[in-house]
Design a protein around this motif. Structure first.
Motif, mmCIF file in Angstrom:
data_model
loop_
_atom_site.group_PDB
_atom_site.id
_atom_site.type_symbol
_atom_site.label_atom_id
_atom_site.label_comp_id
_atom_site.label_asym_id
_atom_site.label_seq_id
_atom_site.Cartn_x
_atom_site.Cartn_y
_atom_site.Cartn_z
ATOM 1 N N GLU A 1 0.809 -1.147 -0.055
ATOM 2 C CA GLU A 1 -0.109 0.138 0.169
ATOM 3 C C GLU A 1 0.797 1.313 -0.027
ATOM 4 O O GLU A 1 0.550 2.143 -0.530
ATOM 5 C CB GLU A 1 -0.963 0.198 1.176
ATOM 6 C CG GLU A 1 -2.021 -1.094 1.195
ATOM 7 C CD GLU A 1 -2.825 -1.142 2.406
ATOM 8 O OE1 GLU A 1 -2.384 -0.363 3.229
ATOM 9 O OE2 GLU A 1 -3.878 -1.934 2.413
ATOM 10 N N LEU A 2 1.920 1.174 0.766
ATOM 11 C CA LEU A 2 3.042 2.476 0.910
ATOM 12 C C LEU A 2 3.755 2.669 -0.346
ATOM 13 O O LEU A 2 3.845 3.666 -0.773
ATOM 14 C CB LEU A 2 3.944 2.135 2.176
ATOM 15 C CG LEU A 2 3.162 2.235 3.535
ATOM 16 C CD1 LEU A 2 4.176 2.124 4.573
ATOM 17 C CD2 LEU A 2 3.016 3.889 3.549
ATOM 18 N N PHE A 3 3.855 1.446 -1.059
ATOM 19 C CA PHE A 3 4.716 1.522 -2.259
ATOM 20 C C PHE A 3 3.716 2.334 -3.273
ATOM 21 O O PHE A 3 4.189 3.170 -4.217
ATOM 22 C CB PHE A 3 5.306 0.297 -2.669
ATOM 23 C CG PHE A 3 6.868 0.092 -1.972
ATOM 24 C CD1 PHE A 3 7.305 0.636 -0.955
ATOM 25 C CD2 PHE A 3 7.520 -0.731 -2.902
ATOM 26 C CE1 PHE A 3 8.253 0.432 -0.575
ATOM 27 C CE2 PHE A 3 8.822 -1.238 -2.287
ATOM 28 C CZ PHE A 3 9.168 -0.527 -1.052
ATOM 29 N N ALA B 1 8.244 7.205 0.550
ATOM 30 C CA ALA B 1 9.848 7.453 0.261
ATOM 31 C C ALA B 1 10.536 6.314 0.703
ATOM 32 O O ALA B 1 11.702 6.383 0.863
ATOM 33 C CB ALA B 1 10.164 8.745 0.862
ATOM 34 N N MET B 2 9.735 5.333 1.269
ATOM 35 C CA MET B 2 10.632 4.252 2.084
ATOM 36 C C MET B 2 11.578 3.420 1.363
ATOM 37 O O MET B 2 12.546 3.092 1.683
ATOM 38 C CB MET B 2 9.614 3.177 2.684
ATOM 39 C CG MET B 2 10.119 2.099 3.401
ATOM 40 S SD MET B 2 8.731 0.850 3.696
ATOM 41 C CE MET B 2 7.529 1.691 4.266
ATOM 42 N N LYS B 3 11.077 3.295 -0.094
ATOM 43 C CA LYS B 3 12.122 2.798 -0.958
ATOM 44 C C LYS B 3 13.142 3.426 -1.530
ATOM 45 O O LYS B 3 14.348 2.825 -1.810
ATOM 46 C CB LYS B 3 11.170 2.397 -2.272
ATOM 47 C CG LYS B 3 10.851 3.496 -3.016
ATOM 48 C CD LYS B 3 9.731 3.043 -4.158
ATOM 49 C CE LYS B 3 9.176 4.291 -4.927
ATOM 50 N NZ LYS B 3 8.281 3.991 -5.768
ATOM 51 N N ASP B 4 13.421 4.607 -0.964
ATOM 52 C CA ASP B 4 14.625 5.514 -1.261
ATOM 53 C C ASP B 4 15.656 5.329 -0.230
ATOM 54 O O ASP B 4 16.779 5.956 -0.277
ATOM 55 C CB ASP B 4 14.188 6.713 -1.662
ATOM 56 C CG ASP B 4 13.227 6.870 -2.879
ATOM 57 O OD1 ASP B 4 13.426 6.045 -3.684
ATOM 58 O OD2 ASP B 4 12.388 7.737 -2.821
ATOM 59 N N ILE B 5 15.278 4.975 1.007
ATOM 60 C CA ILE B 5 16.142 4.884 2.132
ATOM 61 C C ILE B 5 17.033 3.604 2.028
ATOM 62 O O ILE B 5 16.355 2.538 1.974
ATOM 63 C CB ILE B 5 15.122 4.864 3.448
ATOM 64 C CG1 ILE B 5 14.202 5.981 3.328
ATOM 65 C CG2 ILE B 5 16.107 4.942 4.579
ATOM 66 C CD1 ILE B 5 13.271 6.172 4.495
ATOM 67 N N PRO C 1 14.776 -1.883 -3.236
ATOM 68 C CA PRO C 1 14.914 -1.190 -4.344
ATOM 69 C C PRO C 1 16.316 -1.177 -5.023
ATOM 70 O O PRO C 1 17.338 -1.477 -4.212
ATOM 71 C CB PRO C 1 14.434 0.336 -3.957
ATOM 72 C CG PRO C 1 13.642 0.367 -2.888
ATOM 73 C CD PRO C 1 14.223 -1.191 -2.048
ATOM 74 N N ARG C 2 16.214 -1.289 -6.347
ATOM 75 C CA ARG C 2 17.519 -1.333 -7.178
ATOM 76 C C ARG C 2 18.638 -0.206 -6.608
ATOM 77 O O ARG C 2 18.041 1.079 -6.429
ATOM 78 C CB ARG C 2 17.341 -1.005 -8.628
ATOM 79 C CG ARG C 2 18.576 -1.530 -9.504
ATOM 80 C CD ARG C 2 18.235 -1.367 -10.828
ATOM 81 N NE ARG C 2 17.341 -2.325 -11.253
ATOM 82 C CZ ARG C 2 16.580 -2.565 -12.331
ATOM 83 N NH1 ARG C 2 16.786 -1.270 -13.178
ATOM 84 N NH2 ARG C 2 15.727 -3.371 -12.606
#
Length: 649
Positions: A222-224, A229-233, A540-541
């Motif tokens: 749901e957040l993605f 911004a979680m995936k950028d941390i 994330p990549r």
């Protein structure tokens, strides 16, 4: 030799103070402008948690000039100078009713503003109760009324310990079958991921653990999809281990024998603080000002790793505490003696610069010498030593078909029912249940000796899995497979986690230790009830973990989360694992709440009519000649070493 230390190994690895800062900023936003005079009305249960985030100076700087507790009436008449009245409360109906009464009896002016802040979240029944009395969010006439939330869902108790502070979590999950703590846990771990990045691996055991893992997966998706911004941390954790408390019920029922664990058993630790009898401490420790009236009431002592001496001794077995205090006393005495060797101005200057640190260390030594003497006064008593001896026998011997002699003697002497039931539950947990005939015998003894109101107690204990009929011998098998009990344990210089219970290694910690192995752990986990799972979360990549093969120089970082409570002994054991020279993993401990044997029993028995909350040392009938109470420590350096408890059999 492994150094038993506190959370210092994590410094620089992960900064849990970010949780504290996040909660503090949220509180700051709730309070608003500091130039508006405010009164805070507290639900007593949230004072401690909020106090960990913001002290009185912080609140004063944001316009709070008075703080009172519920229940209260005629609020505006008592504090007419205030413009805003904040109610910090849990989302329960009886507290909502008290707040409604406080507002209803107050003068209603448009200049007055009432703000109800639910901690950690609001509930629909509470909002409906307010609406029944004509109080709706964002109303302006005849006065301002607002409903807010303060998402204080995680308390960083120390550098490596996070608690959700849901003290009812065990009864919620295992008696009431209420999954709310599972949702709160998933939400809290999601918040951790928002700060520290995606946790790549989720491993766990148990029905509740599986539900949390499924919730985490859904929340992440749901957040993605919402563009979080979680995936950028960059990820800081390598894995999270979720464990049901029901996997290991023997550990929380056992009496903890570490320094911090015994403080919790004897006096109780609440939000990192403990209250001790004030008269036992020196005037220096009490910080009594000359000429001022002597303070009354218990002395509150803060216990966390900010105090270097407590950080060094908290995870030690109590038998090792005396040696440490004696060593520190000699070190401090030698430091003060250096003033006689200072001959030049430069040497005197160096001594004066060290003086504040030396005085702080002396106060700390005096404080913990007195605390250790107070604990020793309990551990030296006959009833305590008998209890420890009985627990060791229960844990080590297969005995599911005959009554335990010590339990029978406790019943015969009318010892507190919580103590007796705790021991019976220990015997049940250590044998994966009791034979039907023995279980019926114990039930009959409890009902005839303590009253038929304990039908409810026995029902709840069975519902929670603490009392049950033996269907297999899983625990005796695990005891041999994992070497849970050790005949000879070095409590001063431990080589194994069994030191925290003088010969018993917590099953929960052994399960975590099994997960350090690349293979073979699945077979052990399959021996326990409930689903076993291992999930991966896509990183994330560009943010993939660098530590695919951890080393002792750069160990992996793992969050171990207990669903239903965790003891200080388990925390000490996990720190011990991290401190081994060959350790490849550092652990951060998360839990729904901190528990121990008596708090667990008290929470289950609280619904029983006429039940009185009990502590382990409340009844001393089996120790007719207890030793005299310790005298106040005259000075820190004068106190000699404290001898340990009687050696294990």
């Amino acid at each position: 030799m492994t150094n038993v230390a506190s959370a210092g190994h994590l410094l620089g690895r992960i900064n849990l103070a970010q949780l504290w800062q996040s909660s503090r900023r949220e509180l700051e936003d709730l309070l608003g402008q500091p130039d508006s005079k405010k009164v805070i009305v507290w639900d007593e249960a949230v004072i401690g948690p909020v106090g960990l985030i913001a002290g009185v100076p912080f609140l004063r700087s944001h316009g709070v000039y008075k703080m009172v507790r519920l229940p209260i009436t005629n609020l505006t008449e008592q504090y007419p100078d205030a413009n805003e009245y904040f109610f910090f409360t849990r989302p329960t109906l009886h507290l909502t009713q008290q707040i409604t009464e406080a507002i209803r009896t107050s003068t209603k002016k448009q200049s007055k503003k009432f703000v109800v802040v639910f901690v950690p979240q609001k509930s629909r029944p509470c909002i409906l109760r307010f609406e029944e009395y004509g109080l709706t969010h964002n109303m302006r006439i005849p006065m301002g009324f607002y409903i807010e939330e303060y998402h204080l869902d995680m308390l960083p108790l120390d550098h490596d310990v996070i608690s959700l502070d849901i003290n009812s979590a065990f009864t919620d999950l295992y008696i009431d079958q209420d999954p709310t703590p599972l949702y709160q846990t998933a939400k809290a771990i999601c918040k951790l991921q928002a700060i520290y990045g995606i946790i790549p691996k989720i491993v766990g055991k148990g029905k509740n653990a599986k539900m949390v893992a499924d919730l985490l997966e859904r929340m992440r998706q749901e957040l993605f999809s919402a563009g979080s911004a979680m995936k950028d941390i960059p990820p800081q954790f390598d894995a999270v281990i979720l464990l049901d408390r029901s996997l290991d019920l023997l550990t929380p029922l056992s009496t903890q024998l570490t320094y911090e664990g015994l403080i919790d058993e004897v006096y109780g630790i609440k939000h990192g603080c403990t209250k001790f009898p004030r008269q036992m401490f020196s005037e220096e420790v009490q910080q009594i000002t000359k000429g001022a009236p002597p303070p009354t009431g218990p002395l509150t002592v803060l216990l966390n790793s900010e105090e270097s001496m407590f950080a060094e001794m908290r995870d030690l077995h109590f038998r090792a505490v005396g040696q440490l205090l004696s060593r520190e006393a000699k070190k401090i005495t030698a430091a003060f003696e250096e003033r006689h060797d200072a001959k030049t101005v430069s040497q005197l200057k160096q001594f004066v610069q060290k003086l504040p640190h030396m005085q702080t260390a002396k106060l700390s030594l005096s404080r913990h010498t007195t605390v250790a003497e107070l604990i020793k006064d309990v551990t030296d008593r006959g009833y305590f030593l008998q209890q420890i001896y009985a627990e060791q026998i229960i844990r080590e011997e297969d005995c599911s078909d005959k009554p335990n002699d010590y339990i029978q003697s406790c019943i015969g002497m009318s010892q507190p029912v919580a103590k007796v039931l705790r021991l019976i539950c220990m015997q049940s947990a250590a044998n994966s249940g009791l034979k039907p005939k023995l279980l019926e015998h114990y039930k009959r003894e409890i009902l005839q000796g303590y009253g038929y109101q304990h039908l409810l107690s026995l029902h709840n204990l069975e519902k929670a899995g603490l009392l049950r009929v033996q269907e297999n011998k899983t625990f005796p098998l695990l005891r041999k497979t994992l070497r849970l009990t050790v005949d000879k344990v070095n409590e001063i210089n431990p080589k194994d986690t069994s030191y925290v219970f003088s010969g018993y290694a917590p099953l929960s910690v052994k399960l975590v230790e099994q997960l350090e192995k690349p293979s073979g752990w699945e077979e052990v986990f399959q021996m326990l009830p409930g689903p076993t799972f291992k999930k991966s979360q896509p990183v994330p990549r560009g943010q993939e973990k660098r530590r695919k093969h951890p080393s002792s120089d750069r160990p992996q970082l793992v969050l171990v989360f207990f669903l239903g409570g965790c003891t200080y002994a388990e925390i000490s054991a996990l720190r011990f694992l991290s401190q081994r020279e060959e350790a490849l993993t550092d652990y951060v401990i998360g839990t729904t709440h901190i528990t121990n044997g008596m708090s667990l029993m008290n929470s289950i028995l609280s619904e029983t009519p006429r039940f009185r909350r009990t502590r382990l040392w409340d009844n001393q009938m089996d120790d007719p000649t207890p030793p005299p109470a310790p005298q106040p420590a005259a000075s820190a350096t004068a106190s000699g070493p404290i001898k340990g408890m009687r050696p294990r059999r």
